[in-house]
Design a protein around this motif. Structure first.
Motif, PDB file in Angstrom:
ATOM      1  N   PRO B 231       0.828  -1.207   0.000  1.00 57.34           N
ATOM      2  CA  PRO B 231       0.000   0.000   0.000  1.00 57.34           C
ATOM      3  C   PRO B 231       0.864   1.259   0.000  1.00 57.34           C
ATOM      4  CG  PRO B 231      -0.887  -1.603   1.556  1.00 57.34           C
ATOM      5  CD  PRO B 231       0.409  -2.156   1.053  1.00 57.34           C
ATOM      6  N   ALA B 232       1.946   1.253   0.779  1.00 60.02           N
ATOM      7  CA  ALA B 232       2.805   2.448   0.858  1.00 60.02           C
ATOM      8  C   ALA B 232       3.462   2.729  -0.498  1.00 60.02           C
ATOM      9  CB  ALA B 232       3.875   2.247   1.930  1.00 60.02           C
ATOM     10  N   THR B 236       3.033   6.082  -2.772  1.00 63.37           N
ATOM     11  CA  THR B 236       4.223   6.893  -3.105  1.00 63.37           C
ATOM     12  C   THR B 236       4.351   7.043  -4.618  1.00 63.37           C
ATOM     13  OG1 THR B 236       5.283   6.018  -1.144  1.00 63.37           O
ATOM     14  CG2 THR B 236       6.732   7.044  -2.758  1.00 63.37           C
ATOM     15  N   GLU B 237       4.130   5.966  -5.323  1.00 63.48           N
ATOM     16  CA  GLU B 237       4.239   6.002  -6.789  1.00 63.48           C
ATOM     17  C   GLU B 237       3.268   7.036  -7.371  1.00 63.48           C
ATOM     18  OE1 GLU B 237       3.325   5.279 -10.851  1.00 63.48           O
ATOM     19  OE2 GLU B 237       1.888   4.793  -9.276  1.00 63.48           O
ATOM     20  N   GLY B 243       2.959  14.392  -8.811  1.00 65.56           N
ATOM     21  CA  GLY B 243       3.548  15.559  -8.156  1.00 65.56           C
ATOM     22  C   GLY B 243       2.662  16.113  -7.057  1.00 65.56           C
ATOM     23  N   LEU B 244       2.013  15.213  -6.304  1.00 66.66           N
ATOM     24  CA  LEU B 244       1.082  15.654  -5.266  1.00 66.66           C
ATOM     25  C   LEU B 244       1.852  16.152  -4.044  1.00 66.66           C
ATOM     26  CD1 LEU B 244      -1.404  12.652  -5.487  1.00 66.66           C
ATOM     27  CD2 LEU B 244      -1.667  14.920  -6.524  1.00 66.66           C
ATOM     28  N   ALA B 245       1.257  17.117  -3.355  1.00 65.45           N
ATOM     29  CA  ALA B 245       1.908  17.683  -2.165  1.00 65.45           C
ATOM     30  C   ALA B 245       1.762  16.751  -0.973  1.00 65.45           C
ATOM     31  CB  ALA B 245       1.299  19.056  -1.856  1.00 65.45           C
ATOM     32  N   THR B 246       0.657  16.054  -0.900  1.00 66.55           N
ATOM     33  CA  THR B 246       0.430  15.153   0.250  1.00 66.55           C
ATOM     34  C   THR B 246       0.304  13.711  -0.239  1.00 66.55           C
ATOM     35  OG1 THR B 246      -1.938  15.493   0.035  1.00 66.55           O
ATOM     36  CG2 THR B 246      -0.778  16.896   1.635  1.00 66.55           C
ATOM     37  N   GLU B 247       0.484  12.805   0.710  1.00 67.38           N
ATOM     38  CA  GLU B 247       0.377  11.376   0.389  1.00 67.38           C
ATOM     39  C   GLU B 247      -1.084  11.061  -0.006  1.00 67.38           C
ATOM     40  OE1 GLU B 247       2.908   9.497   0.170  1.00 67.38           O
ATOM     41  OE2 GLU B 247       2.582   7.501   0.972  1.00 67.38           O
ATOM     42  N   PRO B 248      -1.314  10.464  -1.170  1.00 62.88           N
ATOM     43  CA  PRO B 248      -2.699  10.133  -1.534  1.00 62.88           C
ATOM     44  C   PRO B 248      -3.217   8.959  -0.694  1.00 62.88           C
ATOM     45  CG  PRO B 248      -1.174   9.289  -3.168  1.00 62.88           C
ATOM     46  CD  PRO B 248      -0.353  10.045  -2.181  1.00 62.88           C
ATOM     47  N   GLU B 252      -7.569   6.917  -3.728  1.00 61.07           N
ATOM     48  CA  GLU B 252      -7.100   7.679  -4.890  1.00 61.07           C
ATOM     49  C   GLU B 252      -6.239   6.805  -5.799  1.00 61.07           C
ATOM     50  OE1 GLU B 252      -6.971  12.246  -3.266  1.00 61.07           O
ATOM     51  OE2 GLU B 252      -5.726  10.764  -2.253  1.00 61.07           O
ATOM     52  N   VAL B 253      -5.461   5.929  -5.200  1.00 62.93           N
ATOM     53  CA  VAL B 253      -4.663   4.990  -6.004  1.00 62.93           C
ATOM     54  C   VAL B 253      -5.612   4.131  -6.833  1.00 62.93           C
ATOM     55  CG1 VAL B 253      -3.124   2.986  -5.920  1.00 62.93           C
ATOM     56  CG2 VAL B 253      -2.746   4.916  -4.372  1.00 62.93           C
ATOM     57  N   PHE B 254      -6.635   3.619  -6.177  1.00 65.82           N
ATOM     58  CA  PHE B 254      -7.595   2.737  -6.841  1.00 65.82           C
ATOM     59  C   PHE B 254      -8.272   3.456  -8.010  1.00 65.82           C
ATOM     60  CE2 PHE B 254     -11.861   0.952  -7.273  1.00 65.82           C
ATOM     61  CZ  PHE B 254     -11.602  -0.404  -7.313  1.00 65.82           C
TER      62      PHE B 254
END
Lengths: 251, 274
Positions: B231-232, B236-237, B243-248, B252-254
């Motif tokens: 998941p991490a 991160t990918e 180029g996101l400012a915060t960790e999604p 959002e990955v899904f």
């Protein structure tokens, strides 16, 4: 064999805990016996009807009621519940032979049939019926009926496995009525009209009915008894084989 | 004998080019179109995807419940198509519908399951007691299952899947339809089971569940694996690529991976391909 026994015990527990499904298999056949004898009993008086072998018409009609009781095939409806509820997949995901899955339910159906047939015969005794072939004949009558119950339950299970639908399985069970009425149900085969005689000759249920009837009306007559057992043996092997094949191919 | 990864880890599940086609009423359906998977022994592996993506079909093939059109699958080192009974001895299965017989009591059901896996009557009774304690169902054990709540049924289903101490436990949406408290209870059970060394292969539609429980996950869409990783790593990918400012979030990955927008996923009319 242990798996089949364990699954058979479970199927019996299931039936025991659903008496509302079991009771009609006892009372509807008795109802048919009373109604059929009430309608045709006077046409066939004991003294002047040779095919009754000295008994009354209820004795002649008893095999129809016994066969009807053995042809409810409720095992198949429980199987549909297992399929719909996911328990059937649980069984398929266990290292259990597919034959044991089939035989477990069929063995329970045979045990239920033994109990119900015995009850029907006992309840029929006050109608003046006796089992002319004696205690051995009585045991053979129970065995032949239970074997037919296995065959018919196997047929119903096939419909359940193919359709996975309670409605379709229920409807499939109605096929027994044409099979029952295309037999020498009211009179012996030689008194039927020619088309009915031909139809009943090709109907396997005829030979089981004639076997049962001979056990009730005559001393042990091995020819009709043997034909009855031969028919259920062939159909029984066929039904088990088809059920096992269907479960193996079940996706 | 389980095969191993290059790093020497034993493999609990391996699938190579797994394909399932079947005939539906509307014609041929390609439910799974070439899935490659590896799950290491001891992992909690999450298998995610939208409805109809091929999750359950893949699980049914891996658990011997469905034939494989082409490709191969091994569970605990055993080829599921060549030796299905061998594979069944190594796996526990709890599918979407809690596969229970409502007319039996909880105890009867677990005992029966243990007997089907070869235990004697006495061994089965002992094992049932152990498992009912594990899933906290001792008090309800002698009541008919039809009176159980959804959460109790799920826990009983878990218990019955564990009778033979399987190496790999397959769970298809184990918490669907449960209230939050029951869901947390099931999560605790799964952590406890995994802590004893059982590999868990889990499908779920709840991404928070995958985030909480899974060491690694794969996302399937339209019958193909479209992303795989921890998941991490997956988060991160996405952060680096966008180029996101915060960790999604995993949600959002899904949505990114399956090319769906929130609107489409929520069933809105508007559909935008990502």
């Amino acid at each position: 064999m242990t798996h089949a026994m364990v699954l058979g015990q479970r199927a019996l527990r299931e039936a025991w805990r659903t008496p509302e499904a079991l009771l009609p298999t006892l009372f509807i056949p008795l109802f048919f016996l009373v109604v059929n004898v009430g309608q045709a009993g006077k046409i066939f008086p004991t003294g002047s009807t040779p095919f009754l072998e000295g008994q009354n018409y209820a004795a002649f009609q008893l095999p129809s009621s016994i066969l009807l009781a053995a042809s409810f095939g409720s095992a198949a409806l429980y199987l549909v519940e297992d399929i719909e509820g996911g328990y059937f997949d649980k069984l398929r995901a266990a290292p259990v032979s597919r034959t044991a899955i089939v035989l477990g339910r069929l063995a329970a159906e045979a045990a239920k049939s033994v109990a119900i047939t015995t009850a029907i015969v006992l309840l029929a005794l006050p109608f003046g019926i006796s089992i002319a072939s004696g205690p051995i004949g009585f045991l053979l009558l129970i065995l032949l009926t239970a074997s037919w119950a296995v065959v018919f339950a196997g047929f119903m299970q096939l419909i359940a496995l193919k359709t996975r639908s309670a409605a379709a399985t229920n409807s499939g069970g109605l096929v027994f009525f044409p099979l029952l009425f295309l037999t020498p149900n009211f009179v012996p085969r030689d008194l039927l009209t020619r088309p009915m005689e031909i139809a009943s000759t090709y109907n396997p249920v005829t030979y089981i009915m004639e076997g049962l009837r001979s056990l009730i009306l005559e001393d042990l007559a091995w020819a009709p008894i043997g034909r009855g057992f031969a028919v259920v043996a062939v159909l029984g092997v066929l039904m088990v084989a088809l059920n096992v094949r269907t479960i193996r191919r079940y996706d | 004998m389980a095969r191993r990864t290059l790093a020497g880890m034993a493999l609990a599940v391996e699938a190579e080019q797994l394909v399932k086609h079947y005939s539906g009423r509307g014609g041929a359906v390609e439910a799974v179109r070439g899935v490659d998977l590896t799950v290491e022994a001891g992992e909690v592996f999450g298998f995610l995807g939208p409805n109809g993506a091929g999750k359950s079909t893949t699980v049914r093939m891996l658990t011997t419940l469905m034939s494989i059109t082409s490709g191969s699958a091994r569970v605990a080192g055993i080829d599921v198509a060549a030796d299905p009974d061998g594979a069944r001895r190594k796996i526990g299965v709890a599918l979407q519908e809690a596969g229970l017989d409502a007319r039996q009591t909880g105890r009867e059901l677990v005992i029966l399951q243990a007997r089907l896996f070869g235990s004697s009557r006495t061994q089965a009774a002992g094992r049932a007691q152990e498992l009912l304690e594990l899933v906290d169902l001792v008090e309800a054990a002698d009541r008919r299952i039809k009176g159980y709540s959804g959460g109790m049924k799920r826990r009983l289903d878990l218990a019955s899947a564990l009778v033979h101490e399987p190496e790999v436990l397959f769970l298809d949406e184990p918490t669907t339809g449960l209230d939050p408290a029951s869901r947390l209870t099931v999560w605790e059970e799964l952590r406890r089971i995994n802590g004893r060394g059982t590999t868990i292969f889990l499908t779920t539609q709840y991404l928070e569940e995958a985030d909480q429980l899974c060491d690694r996950l794969a996302i399937i869409d339209d019958g193909l694996i479209v992303r795989e990783g921890t998941p991490a790593d997956l988060k991160t990918e996405l952060r680096e690529r966008r180029g996101l400012a915060t960790e999604p979030t995993l949600d959002e990955v899904f949505l990114d991976v399956t090319g769906r927008t929130r609107e489409r996923t929520a069933g809105e009319v508007q559909e935008v391909q990502g």
